[in-house]
Design an enzyme around this catalytic site. Structure first.
Site, PDB file in Angstrom:
ATOM      1  CG  PHE A 113      -1.968   0.995   1.258  1.00  0.00           C
ATOM      2  CD1 PHE A 113      -3.112   0.827   0.494  1.00  0.00           C
ATOM      3  CD2 PHE A 113      -1.849   2.129   2.038  1.00  0.00           C
ATOM      4  CE1 PHE A 113      -4.119   1.774   0.506  1.00  0.00           C
ATOM      5  CE2 PHE A 113      -2.852   3.095   2.056  1.00  0.00           C
ATOM      6  CZ  PHE A 113      -3.989   2.909   1.288  1.00  0.00           C
ATOM      7  CE  LYS A 210      -7.691  -0.689   5.209  1.00  0.00           C
ATOM      8  NZ  LYS A 210      -6.264  -0.705   4.906  1.00  0.00           N
TER       9      LYS A 210
HETATM   10  C1  LIG Z   1      -5.607   0.644   4.788  1.00  0.00           C
HETATM   11  C2  LIG Z   1      -4.129   0.615   4.798  1.00  0.00           C
HETATM   12  C3  LIG Z   1      -3.393   1.686   5.325  1.00  0.00           C
HETATM   13  C4  LIG Z   1      -4.074   2.925   5.807  1.00  0.00           C
HETATM   14  O1  LIG Z   1      -3.317   3.625   6.751  1.00  0.00           O
HETATM   15  P1  LIG Z   1      -4.035   4.705   7.678  1.00  0.00           P
HETATM   16  O2  LIG Z   1      -2.914   5.417   8.332  1.00  0.00           O
HETATM   17  O3  LIG Z   1      -4.920   3.963   8.624  1.00  0.00           O
HETATM   18  O4  LIG Z   1      -4.852   5.596   6.810  1.00  0.00           O
HETATM   19  C5  LIG Z   1      -2.013   1.560   5.389  1.00  0.00           C
HETATM   20  N1  LIG Z   1      -1.386   0.448   4.938  1.00  0.00           N
HETATM   21  C6  LIG Z   1      -2.070  -0.600   4.405  1.00  0.00           C
HETATM   22  C7  LIG Z   1      -1.346  -1.810   3.927  1.00  0.00           C
HETATM   23  C8  LIG Z   1      -3.456  -0.529   4.302  1.00  0.00           C
HETATM   24  O5  LIG Z   1      -4.141  -1.529   3.739  1.00  0.00           O
END
Ligand SMILES: *Cc1c(COP(=O)(O)O)cnc(C)c1O
Length: 397
Positions: A113, A210
């Site tokens: 991500f 999630k």
């Molecule tokens: C959803 C997700 C995030 C989101 O990070 P936030 O700081 O909670 O917005 C980060 N890394 C991964 C792998 C995710 O799937």
């Protein structure tokens, strides 16, 4: 065994909606509304600042951490809640790099991500000690674990395709090369059985909004293996991670064990909603959940592939190599997803062409999956996505 009809009844699910996006934002646990109201009226309203002691607000990040610990195979006292996942990635990465001072490579993969990669970039810049973020294809990670690698930063389940990394195998390989591991469990916690202790993971992080259904912006979690907990230096040295926050000492001294991974004041109201969500998880057998997740996903893949030759499966076909989501590629995926949402089937879209559907056994039934297949088939066969209204881009896709 888990009674999934009973768990479904514990959620508020809007009329006329089939929700296949619990992998992005879980639905509202019915009990969260009353729990939140109690936190506001009885705790904040009546107790005012005494709530920190009387309502247990200060202990919540650790107490809820232990309940998440059960879901990810972490020992009691090795998980704490707070901040957002991006922040927890930064903290884990900074601590891991400090434990491997003579190595310079952070190894990640191109399926990770973006926020995880961005946080690594920012940390490298802040440290200014010549670290390198090395990003390889997911299937090349094992080969890329060399003795230059300080730490691997991997998300177990790929957010786009649902491809599942071999956590135990890659962790063993990293350790053999003298590297540490950080596992991002954003799409694992509450999606499938996880065993961070069994795999020997050094650090793990994840979010709770999630699959865990903690609500929008719910706090993240971090796990530090007990063998590192008193050695891992928290880069974000806030007062609540201090050994004695209320001694108000001038200099920072890290707290014992996982306590040091706390930063500042916890989001008490958000924790209240998460607490109600975790009440549901306490009774769930993760093996039964996984079996049902696979059954629902397999049903969806078979139904969609039979009806929609224009969609290409982007997820691994072998369910043992997938998380709890199914993705299809389609050139007009954004518009197609908007057309589905307009018809009450909510999934999401990830650029450039991924239509993503999450399978969450706590509140999804076989009949929901069958109805979703019928709607997907209709939208695709009749080109219902080809409507200007469905091409208009929203800020969140
Ligand atoms: C959803 C997700 C995030 C989101 O990070 P936030 O700081 O909670 O917005 C980060 N890394 C991964 C792998 C995710 O799937």
């Amino acid at each position: 065994m888990t009674d999934f009809d009973a768990t479904r009844a514990l959620f508020h699910l809007p009329e006329g909606v089939i929700y296949l996006d619990g992998n992005s934002l879980g639905p509202l646990p019915r009990a969260a509304t009353a729990r939140m109201q109690r936190a506001m009226q009885d705790e904040w309203g009546e107790m005012l600042i005494t709530g920190w002691n009387r309502a247990g607000w200060m202990a919540q990040p650790r107490a809820l951490g232990d309940r998440i610990g059960r879901l990810i195979g972490a020992a009691p006292g090795s998980v704490v809640l707070g901040d957002t996942l991006s922040v927890k990635v930064y903290q884990a990465l900074a601590a891991a790099l400090a434990l491997r001072p003579d190595r310079r490579v952070i190894l990640s993969d191109s399926g990770n991500f973006p926020s995880d990669l961005y946080m690594a970039e920012g940390l490298i810049r802040a440290l200014d000690r010549g670290h390198e973020l090395r990003v390889v294809a997911p299937e090349e990670v094992a080969e890329a674990i060399t003795d230059e690698v300080a730490v691997t930063l991997l998300t177990e389940v790929d957010y786009r395709t649902g491809r599942l990394h071999d956590m135990a195998g890659l962790t063993a390989r990293a350790h053999a090369a003298g590297a540490l591991t950080i596992w991002d469990l954003a799409h694992s916690a509450g999606a499938l059985p996880v065993d961070v202790a069994g795999a020997g993971a050094d650090f793990a992080v994840g979010c709770t909004y999630k699959y865990l259904n903690g609500g929008p912006g719910a706090p993240a979690f971090i796990h530090v293996a007990p063998r590192h907990a008193d050695a891992a230096f928290p880069a974000l040295s806030g007062w609540l991670g201090h050994d004695a926050p209320f001694a108000f000492e001038q200099a920072y001294r890290p707290g014992a064990g996982i306590e040091r991974m706390r930063v500042g004041t916890p989001p008490v109201l958000a924790m209240a909603a998460l607490e109600a969500a975790l009440d549901i998880w306490d009774g769930v057998d993760m093996g039964a959940l996984r079996a049902r997740s696979i059954a629902l996903s397999e049903m969806f893949i078979a139904g969609v592939e039979a009806a929609c030759p224009m969609l290409t499966l982007a997820s691994p076909r072998d369910p043992a190599r997938r998380g709890s989501q199914v993705s299809f590629r389609f050139g007009h995926g954004y518009a197609a997803m908007q057309a589905l949402i307009a018809r009450g089937v909510i999934g999401d879209f990830r650029a450039p062409d991924i239509m993503r559907f999450g399978f969450t056994p706590l509140y999804l039934r076989e009949s929901d999956v069958q109805a979703a297949i019928r709607t997907v088939a209709q939208v695709m066969q009749e080109n219902l996505w080809d409507d200007p209204a469905h091409h208009r881009r929203h800020a969140v896709t």
